[in-house]
Design an enzyme around this catalytic site. Structure first.
Site, PDB file in Angstrom:
ATOM      1  N   GLY A 237       0.781  -1.301  -0.055  1.00 52.23           N
ATOM      2  CA  GLY A 237       0.110  -0.059  -0.019  1.00 52.23           C
ATOM      3  C   GLY A 237       0.824   1.315   0.042  1.00 52.23           C
ATOM      4  O   GLY A 237       0.278   2.267  -0.208  1.00 52.23           O
ATOM      5  N   GLU A 279       3.677  -6.671   1.816  1.00 51.79           N
ATOM      6  CA  GLU A 279       3.539  -7.084   0.245  1.00 51.79           C
ATOM      7  C   GLU A 279       3.568  -6.008  -0.265  1.00 51.79           C
ATOM      8  O   GLU A 279       2.539  -5.500  -1.147  1.00 51.79           O
ATOM      9  CB  GLU A 279       2.358  -7.870  -0.016  1.00 51.79           C
ATOM     10  N   PRO A 280       4.856  -5.271  -0.773  1.00 51.60           N
ATOM     11  CA  PRO A 280       4.734  -4.179  -1.505  1.00 51.60           C
ATOM     12  C   PRO A 280       4.827  -4.255  -2.913  1.00 51.60           C
ATOM     13  O   PRO A 280       5.549  -5.422  -3.395  1.00 51.60           O
ATOM     14  CB  PRO A 280       6.110  -3.470  -1.176  1.00 51.60           C
ATOM     15  N   GLY A 281       4.115  -3.575  -3.689  1.00 51.62           N
ATOM     16  CA  GLY A 281       4.207  -3.723  -5.137  1.00 51.62           C
ATOM     17  C   GLY A 281       4.665  -2.447  -5.993  1.00 51.62           C
ATOM     18  O   GLY A 281       5.679  -2.432  -6.338  1.00 51.62           O
ATOM     19  N   ARG A 282       3.671  -1.515  -5.982  1.00 50.86           N
ATOM     20  CA  ARG A 282       3.977  -0.261  -6.533  1.00 50.86           C
ATOM     21  C   ARG A 282       5.322   0.423  -6.087  1.00 50.86           C
ATOM     22  O   ARG A 282       6.113   1.104  -6.855  1.00 50.86           O
ATOM     23  CB  ARG A 282       2.835   0.735  -6.264  1.00 50.86           C
ATOM     24  N   TYR A 323      -8.302   5.658 -13.035  1.00 55.23           N
ATOM     25  CA  TYR A 323      -8.452   6.225 -11.807  1.00 55.23           C
ATOM     26  C   TYR A 323      -8.045   7.974 -11.909  1.00 55.23           C
ATOM     27  O   TYR A 323      -7.844   8.433 -10.743  1.00 55.23           O
ATOM     28  CB  TYR A 323      -7.158   5.906 -10.830  1.00 55.23           C
ATOM     29  N   CYS A 350      -9.162   4.776 -30.134  1.00 55.24           N
ATOM     30  CA  CYS A 350     -10.594   5.433 -30.390  1.00 55.24           C
ATOM     31  C   CYS A 350     -11.283   5.611 -29.100  1.00 55.24           C
ATOM     32  O   CYS A 350     -12.270   4.976 -28.865  1.00 55.24           O
ATOM     33  CB  CYS A 350     -11.193   4.586 -31.261  1.00 55.24           C
ATOM     34  N   GLU A 351     -11.039   6.714 -28.324  1.00 58.13           N
ATOM     35  CA  GLU A 351     -11.709   6.764 -27.198  1.00 58.13           C
ATOM     36  C   GLU A 351     -11.465   8.290 -26.661  1.00 58.13           C
ATOM     37  O   GLU A 351     -10.126   8.481 -26.551  1.00 58.13           O
ATOM     38  CB  GLU A 351     -11.409   5.966 -26.093  1.00 58.13           C
TER      39      GLU A 351
END
Ligand code: LLP
Length: 429
Positions: A237, A279-282, A323, A350-351
């Site tokens: 987190g 549990e670090p990810g980012r 986000y 195409c958005e």
């Protein structure tokens, strides 16, 4: 930066990488990733009086090369699918350092975990049911952790908040006693740990401090019910700096708060100190990554915006559209040049919402210039798609002036590989 003021990473000029490997291109800096792994490991050693292990949350960016790097730094890994699990195992992560998460694991995913001796994080009663069937006839107990919702609110985007009670992940705290009591009767089950995760891209430290108390209460309950629980897993987190105004705590401060809070909460309850897992990810991979694009078309709307388009967009970085995330970007060869205009950096999909950055000040630029978006190492490649049948970019690993391809670029024809055209629909002329 080199003598001419051009940006380089890991001793490699970014514009040269773009020309050599093509764009869009994910670039991953080995030293940055290794340094973050070491920061977690050393902080845990410094601040926690017992054993500890950081598990890389591989949903942030899953590949054989990243797995091999984090494994070589002594970390473990958190996987959430058969794909991530296979990548971890093939990448050389020792199975005893892997945990399998998921709020709706398939029987096949659980079987794969059991086959390799991976710890399963039990999320709900369905996991218990499936494991009961799979464990039948197997030798030895199945190592488990139990995930519950800690009921802690924090300030982050609601899509990435998981700790509040109304969340799809984990047992409700009120169910904890019942499930622990049930598992105490299951000969196949070995409940080794308890897990809770409060959310992602969090700058506050207080929620993590509160989590320690909630986990320690659960540890006390589990031990009272006869489980030899040795692991407390506080999830991940920790947020990172995407833009100048972001001010996240350092890895060391985060670990210090978590470690001291867990140790204090256990001391207060006179509990033997568990092994501390996080549990670090980012915070491990995001700062290590940048994405290179080539600038293309321009649309100037007098009195409104100037759109500058790049050759990628929401398929290689879906975070802005999902986000409303902000990023920092600059020209690879003129990062310090004075801005002459403010542009909206558009993707090629195409958005209308396919915009990577708004209000980006840029110096004079022309089609073909290489643009760098910073801190894209997490939740970009792993959340990428083939929207508009656009092939996924390559990833190169850089360090010591060396650039190695670790994920090759998809080709458009490969995107047809899984299509099946029934005979009766084949064109007759
Ligand atoms: N552990 C569990 C159980 C998780 O659910 C997560 C993230 C992590 C660890 C790692 O959290 P981190 O250290 O990376 O914050 N796609 C979103 C982020 C989703 C996070 C999901 N779970 C984004 O791009 O912001």
């Amino acid at each position: 930066m080199d003598a001419e003021g051009r940006l380089s990473v890991g001793g490699c000029l970014l514009s040269e990488l773009a020309h050599r490997f093509g764009t869009p291109l994910y670039v991953l800096d080995e030293l940055s990733l290794r340094s973050s792994c070491r920061a977690y490991r050393e902080a845990l050693e410094r601040h926690y009086p017992g054993p500890a292990l950081a598990l890389y949350a591989s949903k942030a960016n899953s590949s054989l090369a990243i797995t091999a790097l984090v494994a070589s730094e002594g970390l473990g890994l958190d996987a959430v699918s058969a794909g991530e699990l296979l990548t971890a195992i093939e990448g050389g992560m020792p199975p005893e350092r892997i945990v399998l998460h998921g709020n709706n694991k398939s029987s096949e995913e659980l079987a794969l975990a059991l086959q390799h001796g991976v710890t399963v994080v039990v999320d709900n009663w369905r996991d218990v049911e499936l494991l009961t069937e799979l464990a039948r006839g197997r030798p030895g107990p199945v190592p488990l952790m139990l995930r519950f919702t800690p009921g802690i609110e924090c300030h982050t985007h609601e899509y990435i908040r998981t700790g509040h009670l109304d969340s799809k992940f984990g047992f409700d705290p009120d169910q904890l006693e019942e499930v622990l009591t049930h598992l105490a009767t299951c000969r196949w089950a070995q409940v080794r740990g308890l897990h809770a995760h409060i959310g992602s891209q969090i700058f506050e430290l207080e929620p993590h401090r509160d989590l320690a108390g909630v986990l320690a209460d659960a540890l006390q309950l589990a031990r009272r019910l006869g489980h030899n629980v040795t692991d407390l897993n506080v999830g991940g987190g920790l947020g990172i700096r995407y833009v100048e105004s972001d001010d996240p705590p350092s890895i060391d401060s985060w670990v210090q708060v978590v470690a001291e809070a867990v140790a204090a909460a256990c001391r207060e309850r006179e509990l033997e100190l568990p092994r501390l897992l996080c549990e670090p990810g980012r915070s491990l991979v995001a700062p290590a990554g940048v994405t290179l694009y080539e600038l293309g078309s321009r649309k100037q709307i007098p009195g409104f915006s100037t759109y500058l388009a790049v050759d990628g967009g929401m398929s290689d970085n879906p975070r802005p559209i999902t986000y409303q995330s902000s990023y920092t970007a600059c020209l690879a060869d003129r990062p310090g040049a004075a801005a002459v205009e403010t542009v909206t950096l558009a993707g090629k999909h195409c958005e209308s919402g396919d915009v990577l950055l708004r209000e980006l000040p840029l110096p004079a630029s022309k089609p073909g210039d290489v643009l760098v978006v910073l801190a894209t190492g997490a939740y970009n490649a792993s959340m990428g798609s083939n929207y508009n049948r656009i092939p996924r970019p390559a990833t190169v690993l850089v360090g010591d002036g060396r650039a190695e391809l670790v994920q090759r670029r998809e080709r458009p024809d490969e995107l047809l590989r899984y299509d099946v055209l029934p005979e009766r629909l084949r064109s007759v002329g």
